[in-house]
Motif scaffolding. Structure first.
Motif, PDB file in Angstrom:
ATOM      1  N   GLY A   1      43.111  37.148  34.393  1.00 40.07           N
ATOM      2  CA  GLY A   1      42.839  38.510  33.965  1.00 40.07           C
ATOM      3  C   GLY A   1      43.415  38.777  32.591  1.00 40.07           C
ATOM      4  O   GLY A   1      43.713  37.846  31.828  1.00 40.07           O
ATOM      5  N   GLY A   2      43.571  40.058  32.261  1.00 42.29           N
ATOM      6  CA  GLY A   2      44.141  40.417  30.977  1.00 42.29           C
ATOM      7  C   GLY A   2      45.638  40.141  30.925  1.00 42.29           C
ATOM      8  O   GLY A   2      46.302  39.961  31.942  1.00 42.29           O
ATOM      9  N   LYS A   3      46.167  40.076  29.709  1.00 41.20           N
ATOM     10  CA  LYS A   3      47.601  39.878  29.463  1.00 41.20           C
ATOM     11  C   LYS A   3      48.132  38.611  30.141  1.00 41.20           C
ATOM     12  O   LYS A   3      49.257  38.576  30.661  1.00 41.20           O
ATOM     13  CB  LYS A   3      48.405  41.102  29.927  1.00 41.20           C
ATOM     14  N   ASP A   4      47.313  37.560  30.155  1.00 41.99           N
ATOM     15  CA  ASP A   4      47.705  36.244  30.674  1.00 41.99           C
ATOM     16  C   ASP A   4      48.089  36.260  32.156  1.00 41.99           C
ATOM     17  O   ASP A   4      48.803  35.362  32.623  1.00 41.99           O
ATOM     18  CB  ASP A   4      48.866  35.658  29.851  1.00 41.99           C
ATOM     19  N   LEU A   5      47.655  37.280  32.897  1.00 38.56           N
ATOM     20  CA  LEU A   5      47.910  37.300  34.338  1.00 38.56           C
ATOM     21  C   LEU A   5      46.927  36.373  35.042  1.00 38.56           C
ATOM     22  O   LEU A   5      45.801  36.177  34.599  1.00 38.56           O
ATOM     23  CB  LEU A   5      47.777  38.712  34.890  1.00 38.56           C
TER      24      LEU A   5
ATOM     25  N   GLU B   1      29.362  43.532  34.546  1.00 37.98           N
ATOM     26  CA  GLU B   1      28.242  42.743  35.045  1.00 37.98           C
ATOM     27  C   GLU B   1      28.761  41.333  35.305  1.00 37.98           C
ATOM     28  O   GLU B   1      29.420  40.737  34.448  1.00 37.98           O
ATOM     29  CB  GLU B   1      27.108  42.700  34.021  1.00 37.98           C
ATOM     30  N   VAL B   2      28.474  40.778  36.472  1.00 34.74           N
ATOM     31  CA  VAL B   2      29.025  39.482  36.868  1.00 34.74           C
ATOM     32  C   VAL B   2      28.094  38.353  36.419  1.00 34.74           C
ATOM     33  O   VAL B   2      26.875  38.429  36.586  1.00 34.74           O
ATOM     34  CB  VAL B   2      29.231  39.415  38.392  1.00 34.74           C
ATOM     35  N   GLN B   3      28.686  37.324  35.870  1.00 36.99           N
ATOM     36  CA  GLN B   3      27.949  36.124  35.480  1.00 36.99           C
ATOM     37  C   GLN B   3      28.391  34.955  36.359  1.00 36.99           C
ATOM     38  O   GLN B   3      29.586  34.791  36.610  1.00 36.99           O
ATOM     39  CB  GLN B   3      28.216  35.780  34.010  1.00 36.99           C
TER      40      GLN B   3
ATOM     41  N   LEU C   1      32.873  32.203  37.993  1.00 34.18           N
ATOM     42  CA  LEU C   1      32.473  33.599  37.802  1.00 34.18           C
ATOM     43  C   LEU C   1      33.176  34.157  36.574  1.00 34.18           C
ATOM     44  O   LEU C   1      34.316  33.786  36.270  1.00 34.18           O
ATOM     45  CB  LEU C   1      32.863  34.455  39.005  1.00 34.18           C
ATOM     46  N   SER C   2      32.500  35.062  35.898  1.00 34.41           N
ATOM     47  CA  SER C   2      33.138  35.766  34.789  1.00 34.41           C
ATOM     48  C   SER C   2      32.609  37.193  34.737  1.00 34.41           C
ATOM     49  O   SER C   2      31.426  37.442  35.013  1.00 34.41           O
ATOM     50  CB  SER C   2      32.876  35.057  33.454  1.00 34.41           C
ATOM     51  N   PHE C   3      33.495  38.129  34.399  1.00 35.26           N
ATOM     52  CA  PHE C   3      33.117  39.531  34.235  1.00 35.26           C
ATOM     53  C   PHE C   3      34.213  40.211  33.418  1.00 35.26           C
ATOM     54  O   PHE C   3      35.368  40.222  33.786  1.00 35.26           O
ATOM     55  CB  PHE C   3      32.896  40.244  35.575  1.00 35.26           C
ATOM     56  N   GLY C   4      33.812  40.741  32.256  1.00 34.44           N
ATOM     57  CA  GLY C   4      34.794  41.367  31.380  1.00 34.44           C
ATOM     58  C   GLY C   4      35.895  40.417  30.980  1.00 34.44           C
ATOM     59  O   GLY C   4      35.644  39.282  30.572  1.00 34.44           O
ATOM     60  N   GLU C   5      37.143  40.881  31.131  1.00 38.74           N
ATOM     61  CA  GLU C   5      38.291  40.027  30.779  1.00 38.74           C
ATOM     62  C   GLU C   5      38.653  39.031  31.862  1.00 38.74           C
ATOM     63  O   GLU C   5      39.608  38.255  31.714  1.00 38.74           O
ATOM     64  CB  GLU C   5      39.515  40.898  30.471  1.00 38.74           C
ATOM     65  N   PHE C   6      37.910  39.022  32.960  1.00 44.15           N
ATOM     66  CA  PHE C   6      38.217  38.145  34.084  1.00 44.15           C
ATOM     67  C   PHE C   6      37.356  36.879  34.063  1.00 44.15           C
ATOM     68  O   PHE C   6      36.151  36.943  33.846  1.00 44.15           O
ATOM     69  CB  PHE C   6      38.012  38.887  35.412  1.00 44.15           C
TER      70      PHE C   6
END
Length: 242
Positions: free
Chosen positions: A91-95, A39-41, A52-57
């Motif tokens: 994103g995840g893992k510092d990407l 779900e996008v915030q 924008l934020s969604f999950g690990e992003f």
């Protein structure tokens, strides 16, 4: 007679409930069974200091007017575009990805754009950009005919890398295979080698699906383009010459 009134009232309540319910796009069944749903915030509300934020992003602040030059070949060619977006997406893992987008192209930009991507000269309503992963690997993307969505000018797009591409296709149906009565697609899906690997719903606050077994780089790439499609303007006549 009273039973008829009750029956009619029930139908009216059901109709009003259906009309007011939030529409949902019809997502590929295989993707639904093997994806992360986010779900996008932050899509709606004030554009100043928008993130924008969604999950690990998580994005940095969305810049809607570039104030400095960038040396990525595609972006340099279109710095005169009227709509500009840029932001960093973590994103995840510092990407991390740097995302640069353009829309509302001038007529001279469109002529150059057609040569750059070798696409149909009748393409309209183009939204495009570059995603740079780790300051090294650049992917160009475009989606065209965004406000057309008909047989003569089908919505289509691509994310183009050095050795491969991901196609971007419109989702034209809502849940239950219901038709969406609008010139604009309610969502898009991303396909790699014919397989759906992600989707984005551009209705309301927005939702994003990403296939679970994608590489971290491809997850970030899909997330970057999906978020760009959520941030673009919805104005009819997206280019000057439409």
């Amino acid at each position: 007679m009273r039973k008829n009134h009750v029956w009619l009232l029930s139908l009216l309540i059901l109709f009003l409930f259906s009309a007011c319910s939030t529409p949902r796009i019809n997502v590929d069944e295989q993707l639904l069974s093997d994806s992360d749903l986010y779900e996008v915030q932050g899509r709606q509300g004030w554009l100043a200091n928008q993130t924008l934020s969604f999950g690990e992003f998580q994005s940095g602040k969305v810049d809607r007017s570039w104030t400095k030059g960038y040396d990525y070949p595609f972006i340099v060619r279109f710095t005169g575009a009227k709509e500009k977006l840029s932001y960093t997406l973590k994103g995840g893992k510092d990407l991390e990805a740097d995302v640069f987008c353009i829309g509302k192209l001038r007529e001279q930009d469109l002529r150059l754009f057609h040569r750059y991507f070798d696409i149909n000269l009748n393409a309209k309503d183009i939204f495009s950009g570059t995603v740079v992963l780790g300051e090294e690997i650049a992917y160009d993307f475009y989606v065209m005919n965004l406000n057309q969505n008909n047989v003569s000018r089908a919505v289509e797009g691509r994310i183009i890398g050095e050795d491969s591409f991901i196609s971007i296709e419109p989702i034209k149906k809502l849940e239950g295979n219901k038709a969406y009565l609008s010139a604009q697609a309610p969502g898009f899906e991303f396909k790699l080698n014919g397989q759906v690997i992600g989707a984005v719903e551009v209705l309301n606050k927005g939702r994003i699906w990403i296939k679970k077994d994608l590489s971290e780089e491809n997850r970030l790439l899909v997330a970057s383009v999906a978020s760009a499609l959520l941030l673009r303007s919805d104005l009819e006549g997206h280019n000057d010459n439409v």
